[in-house]
Design an enzyme around this catalytic site. Structure first.
Site, PDB file in Angstrom:
ATOM      1  N   LYS A 262       0.865  -1.186   0.000  1.00  0.00           N
ATOM      2  CA  LYS A 262       0.000   0.000   0.000  1.00  0.00           C
ATOM      3  C   LYS A 262       0.897   1.229   0.000  1.00  0.00           C
ATOM      4  CE  LYS A 262      -1.831   2.739   2.860  1.00  0.00           C
ATOM      5  NZ  LYS A 262      -1.630   3.963   2.038  1.00  0.00           N
TER       6      LYS A 262
ATOM      7  N   GLU B  89      10.322   1.109  10.169  1.00  0.00           N
ATOM      8  CA  GLU B  89      11.361   2.106   9.942  1.00  0.00           C
ATOM      9  C   GLU B  89      10.679   3.457  10.057  1.00  0.00           C
ATOM     10  OE1 GLU B  89      13.237   4.912   8.354  1.00  0.00           O
ATOM     11  OE2 GLU B  89      13.150   3.837   6.445  1.00  0.00           O
TER      12      GLU B  89
ATOM     13  N   CYS C 246      14.142  10.447   6.070  1.00  0.00           N
ATOM     14  CA  CYS C 246      14.207  10.075   7.491  1.00  0.00           C
ATOM     15  C   CYS C 246      15.651  10.131   7.979  1.00  0.00           C
ATOM     16  CB  CYS C 246      13.617   8.692   7.694  1.00  0.00           C
ATOM     17  SG  CYS C 246      14.288   7.469   6.562  1.00  0.00           S
TER      18      CYS C 246
ATOM     19  N   GLU D  61      11.056  15.732  14.466  1.00  0.00           N
ATOM     20  CA  GLU D  61      11.360  15.524  13.049  1.00  0.00           C
ATOM     21  C   GLU D  61      10.549  16.503  12.201  1.00  0.00           C
ATOM     22  OE1 GLU D  61       9.862  12.037  10.840  1.00  0.00           O
ATOM     23  OE2 GLU D  61      11.919  11.759  10.166  1.00  0.00           O
TER      24      GLU D  61
HETATM   25  O1  TXE Z   1       3.007   9.557   7.720  1.00  0.00           O
HETATM   26  P1  TXE Z   1       2.200   8.219   8.053  1.00  0.00           P
HETATM   27  P2  TXE Z   1       2.573  10.878   6.969  1.00  0.00           P
HETATM   28  C1  TXE Z   1       7.161  11.331   9.083  1.00  0.00           C
HETATM   29  C2  TXE Z   1       7.478  12.767   8.690  1.00  0.00           C
HETATM   30  C3  TXE Z   1       6.152  13.267   8.198  1.00  0.00           C
HETATM   31  C4  TXE Z   1       5.209  12.573   9.153  1.00  0.00           C
HETATM   32  C5  TXE Z   1       3.786  12.443   8.680  1.00  0.00           C
HETATM   33  O2  TXE Z   1       7.877  13.485   9.833  1.00  0.00           O
HETATM   34  O3  TXE Z   1       6.027  14.670   8.263  1.00  0.00           O
HETATM   35  O4  TXE Z   1       5.772  11.296   9.315  1.00  0.00           O
HETATM   36  O5  TXE Z   1       3.761  11.853   7.365  1.00  0.00           O
HETATM   37  C6  TXE Z   1       0.009   4.749   6.057  1.00  0.00           C
HETATM   38  N1  TXE Z   1      -2.490   1.817   9.467  1.00  0.00           N
HETATM   39  N2  TXE Z   1       7.493  10.407   8.023  1.00  0.00           N
HETATM   40  O6  TXE Z   1       1.297  11.386   7.536  1.00  0.00           O
HETATM   41  O7  TXE Z   1       0.839   8.540   8.548  1.00  0.00           O
HETATM   42  C7  TXE Z   1      -0.140   5.911   5.106  1.00  0.00           C
HETATM   43  O8  TXE Z   1      -1.265   5.720   4.274  1.00  0.00           O
HETATM   44  C8  TXE Z   1      -1.729   1.453   8.420  1.00  0.00           C
HETATM   45  C9  TXE Z   1       8.789   9.783   8.122  1.00  0.00           C
HETATM   46  O9  TXE Z   1       2.614  10.639   5.508  1.00  0.00           O
HETATM   47  O10 TXE Z   1       3.078   7.434   8.934  1.00  0.00           O
HETATM   48  C10 TXE Z   1       1.191   5.860   4.373  1.00  0.00           C
HETATM   49  O11 TXE Z   1       1.162   4.833   3.391  1.00  0.00           O
HETATM   50  N3  TXE Z   1      -1.139   2.350   7.607  1.00  0.00           N
HETATM   51  C11 TXE Z   1       8.923   8.671   7.172  1.00  0.00           C
HETATM   52  C12 TXE Z   1       2.168   5.451   5.481  1.00  0.00           C
HETATM   53  O12 TXE Z   1       1.364   4.856   6.486  1.00  0.00           O
HETATM   54  C13 TXE Z   1      -1.307   3.656   7.858  1.00  0.00           C
HETATM   55  C14 TXE Z   1       8.280   8.758   5.858  1.00  0.00           C
HETATM   56  C15 TXE Z   1       2.935   6.590   6.102  1.00  0.00           C
HETATM   57  O13 TXE Z   1       2.045   7.517   6.622  1.00  0.00           O
HETATM   58  C16 TXE Z   1      -2.104   4.089   8.943  1.00  0.00           C
HETATM   59  C17 TXE Z   1       6.981   9.399   5.928  1.00  0.00           C
HETATM   60  C18 TXE Z   1      -2.707   3.105   9.765  1.00  0.00           C
HETATM   61  N4  TXE Z   1      -3.452   3.422  10.837  1.00  0.00           N
HETATM   62  C19 TXE Z   1       6.659  10.221   6.961  1.00  0.00           C
HETATM   63  N5  TXE Z   1      -2.087   5.449   8.952  1.00  0.00           N
HETATM   64  C20 TXE Z   1      10.248   7.980   7.108  1.00  0.00           C
HETATM   65  N6  TXE Z   1      10.554   7.198   8.144  1.00  0.00           N
HETATM   66  O14 TXE Z   1      10.958   8.060   6.126  1.00  0.00           O
HETATM   67  C21 TXE Z   1      -1.330   5.856   7.912  1.00  0.00           C
HETATM   68  N7  TXE Z   1      -0.861   4.772   7.239  1.00  0.00           N
END
Ligand code: TXE
Length: 481
Positions: free
Chosen positions: A177, A252, A286, A382
Site C-alpha cells: 500500500k 522504519e 528520514c 522531526e
Molecule cells: O506519515 P504516516 P505521513 C514522518 C514525517 C512526516 C510525518 C507524517 O515526519 O512529516 O511522518 O507523514 C500509512 N495503518 N514520516 O502522515 O501517517 C499511510 O497511508 C496502516 C517519516 O505521511 O506514517 C502511508 O502509506 N497504515 C517517514 C504510510 O502509512 C497507515 C516517511 C505513512 O504515513 C495508517 C513518511 C494506519 N493506521 C513520513 N495510517 C520515514 N521514516 O521516512 C497511515 N498509514
C-alpha cells in the site's frame, strides 16, 4: 478532467477499480494541480487483496518454484523497470516534486533492490552444522506467508521496492500500500509485474489512505508479516494492530540525524555532504542530517561555506535539468514545515538563510537555523523538511552526548580525518547507521533500521531473510555408533 490518468489497484493480476468505484485525487505539488486519480480502497478491497495473495501463497507456484526460476522472474521485472526508467522517474517527480535526476537515481536504486534480493535468496539458502554428538543440523528459510507492506511518499518507488523485493524474493506474496500522496510509480510497478509474468496475487498494489486501507491490512489475521515505513506515531498504531494476530513487524520510522563536523574534517567533503544530508529531496528524508554540530575551531569557516553552498542550490521546476532543489511533496506537508520555520524566532532562534517562499509555491528554501535552545521543537522533533539546526561544540564527549540526546536513533554522520576518532565516535553513537565522511551510501547486505522512536527491527541482507522467512532447524541423527 476526462483525459486524466487513473491508477487502479493491481489485484490478482489485473488493474481494477475499488468495489464501490471510489477514487481520490492525486496531486502534482509543483503545478499544484490534480494530475491523476487513484482507486480509493475500502476494507472490502483490502480483504480482496489479502484473499488473492493468500491464495497465491497457498496454491500458487511462487513459494514452490525453484530459487533460480524465482530469481529469473524478479530480474525480468528489473529489466522492465530499466526499460521504463524514465516513466517511473517522471511519475515520482510529477507526484512529489523530486528533481527528475534524483528520481532517476531512485529508480536505479529500486532496480538494484530487486536484483540484489533475487540473487541473495539463491546464495544464502541456509546453514549446515555437523554436531559432535553425531547429529547433523541445518537451517531452512521457508517463506513466512503473506506480507503487508506500507510505504511512505518521500521515496515512493524506492521505499516500496525495499520492502517488496526481499518479501517476494524469499517466496512470500505481498500487498503493497503506497502512500495516498504518491500512488503513481508503485502502480506502474504493479503493471510491470503483470507484464513480467508474475503469477496473480504475488504482488498486489492497494491504493488508498492509511485508514481504512492500511489499517485493514495490518489487522487482517491472514497477513503474516507487516513491514512499515512512516511516522513514529503511525508505526505504534501499526504495531498494536499487528499484535492482535501476532504478526511480526518491521518498522522504519522517523529520525533526527546528527551530523558531527570535527576540527580536523576535510571541509570540502564535509560541506558537500552536509548539504546533501539536509537539502537532498528537500529534506524529506528520514536519514536527514537535521542536527548539525560543528567544532569551534572550524565553526566560522564551515558555516560560511555551508551557507554559501545552501544558497547556491538551484531551486525550480523538477523537470528543469538545472534544478537541484524543489517544492515539498504536498500542501499538508508544506504547512507542517512552514509552521516550524515561522516559529524559529519565537523559540529564540535565528534563521541564518532560507525561509518560506512568499509566492504561493509549496516551497521552503534551504534553511539554516542557529541559536535555538535544545528544548525547541525545531531541535527535538522531526521536521522532515530542508531545515538544518546548527550548534557549536568543544569536545568529543560533549558532542557524543548531544548527538545521543534524542528519542530517535536512525543515523548519524561523522566528519574527521582522525581514524581513531572515527571508530571511537561511531561506536559511541546510538544509531542504526553511522556514515563516516559520507552520507546515504548503502550496502544492501548491512543492517538498516533504527533505535528508539526510529523503529523496530533491521532489514537488509540476512536481516531481511530473518524477517521475511520462518527459519526452521532440522536435526538429524547420522551416527548410531
Ligand atoms: O506519515 P504516516 P505521513 C514522518 C514525517 C512526516 C510525518 C507524517 O515526519 O512529516 O511522518 O507523514 C500509512 N495503518 N514520516 O502522515 O501517517 C499511510 O497511508 C496502516 C517519516 O505521511 O506514517 C502511508 O502509506 N497504515 C517517514 C504510510 O502509512 C497507515 C516517511 C505513512 O504515513 C495508517 C513518511 C494506519 N493506521 C513520513 N495510517 C520515514 N521514516 O521516512 C497511515 N498509514
Amino acid at each position: 478532467m476526462s483525459d486524466i490518468q487513473f491508477f487502479g489497484h493491481i489485484i490478482d493480476g489485473e488493474e481494477v477499480e475499488s468495489l464501490d468505484g471510489a477514487r481520490f485525487d492525486v496531486w502534482n505539488p509543483w503545478t499544484q494541480e490534480v494530475f491523476a486519480q487513484a482507486a480509493e480502497a475500502g476494507a472490502a478491497d483490502a480483504a480482496r487483496a489479502v484473499e488473492s495473495s493468500r491464495r497465491a501463497f497457498e496454491e500458487g507456484p511462487w513459494p514452490r518454484m525453484g530459487r533460480a526460476e524465482r530469481a529469473a522472474a524478479i530480474h525480468r521485472l528489473a529489466d522492465l523497470m530499466e526499460e521504463r526508467a524514465d516513466d517511473l522517474a517522471r511519475l515520482d517527480s510529477t507526484n512529489m516534486g523530486k528533481p527528475f535526476a534524483q528520481a532517476k537515481h531512485d529508480v536505479g536504486r529500486s532496480v538494484w533492490n530487486f536484483r540484489f534480493f533475487a540473487d541473495h535468496q539463491r546464495d544464502h539458502v541456509g546453514e549446515v552444522y555437523p554436531m559432535d554428538s553425531g547429529h547433523h543440523s541445518y537451517s531452512e528459510f521457508g517463506p513466512a506467508g503473506v506480507v503487508a507492506a506500507i510505504s511512505p511518499w518521500n521515496f515512493p518507488l524506492m521505499m516500496a521496492t525495499w520492502k517488496i523485493a526481499p518479501a517476494i524474493a524469499w517466496g512470500n506474496t505481498c500487498i503493497i500500500k503506497p502512500s495516498e500522496d504518491t500512488p503513481a510509480s508503485v502502480t506502474l510497478l504493479g503493471r510491470l509485474a503483470i507484464e513480467a509474468g508474475f503469477p496473480p496475487g504475488v504482488l498486489n498494489v492497494l491504493n488508498g489512505h492509511g485508514a481504512p486501507a492500511g489499517a485493514a491490512l495490518t489487522a487482517d489475521e491472514r497477513v503474516d508479516r507487516v513491514t512499515f515505513t512512516g511516522s513514529s506515531t503511525t508505526g505504534k498504531a501499526v504495531m498494536a494492530s499487528a499484535a492482535t494476530h501476532l504478526a511480526p513487524v518491521s518498522l522504519e520510522l522517523g529520525g533526527k540525524g546528527a551530523n558531527l563536523v570535527f576540527d580536523d574534517a576535510d571541509l570540502d567533503n564535509a560541506v558537500h555532504w552536509a548539504v546533501e544530508a539536509i537539502f537532498r529531496n528537500s529534506g524529506q528524508i528520514c536519514l536527514a542530517g537535521s542536527r548539525l554540530f560543528v567544532q569551534s575551531g572550524v565553526h566560522d569557516e564551515f558555516m560560511d561555506r555551508f551557507r554559501a553552498a545552501a544558497e547556491a542550490l538551484v531551486i525550480g521546476d523538477p523537470f528543469d535539468p538545472a534544478t537541484r532543489f524543489s517544492v515539498l511533496a504536498s500542501r499538508r506537508h508544506f504547512e507542517k514545515v512552514r509552521g516550524y520555520v515561522e516559529s524559529v524566532e519565537e523559540q529564540g532562534g535565528k534563521v541564518l538563510t532560507g525561509g518560506v517562499d512568499e509566492d504561493g509555491a509549496w516551497l521552503v528554501r534551504p534553511t539554516i537555523v542557529t541559536d535555538l535552545p535544545l528544548t525547541a521543537p525545531q531541535y527535538c522533533e522531526e521536521i522532515f523538511g530542508p531545515v538544518c539546526v546548527v550548534n557549536r561544540f568543544e569536545t568529543e564527549d560533549d558532542v557524543v552526548a548531544l548527538a545521543n540526546d534524542t528519542r530517535y536513533g536512525l543515523n548519524a554522520m561523522v566528519f574527521t580525518e582522525n581514524l581513531s576518532r572515527a571508530h571511537r565516535v561511531s561506536s559511541r553513537l546510538r544509531a542504526g547507521t553511522v556514515w563516516v565522511n559520507c552520507f546515504f551510501i548503502r550496502d544492501l547486505r548491512t543492517p538498516f533500521g533504527g533505535v528508539g522512536d526510529s523503529g523496530v527491527g533491521r532489514e537488509g541482507g540476512n536481516f531481511s531473510r530473518e524477517f521475511f522467512t520462518e527459519p526452521k532447524a532440522v536435526v538429524m541423527q547420522i551416527d548410531r555408533g
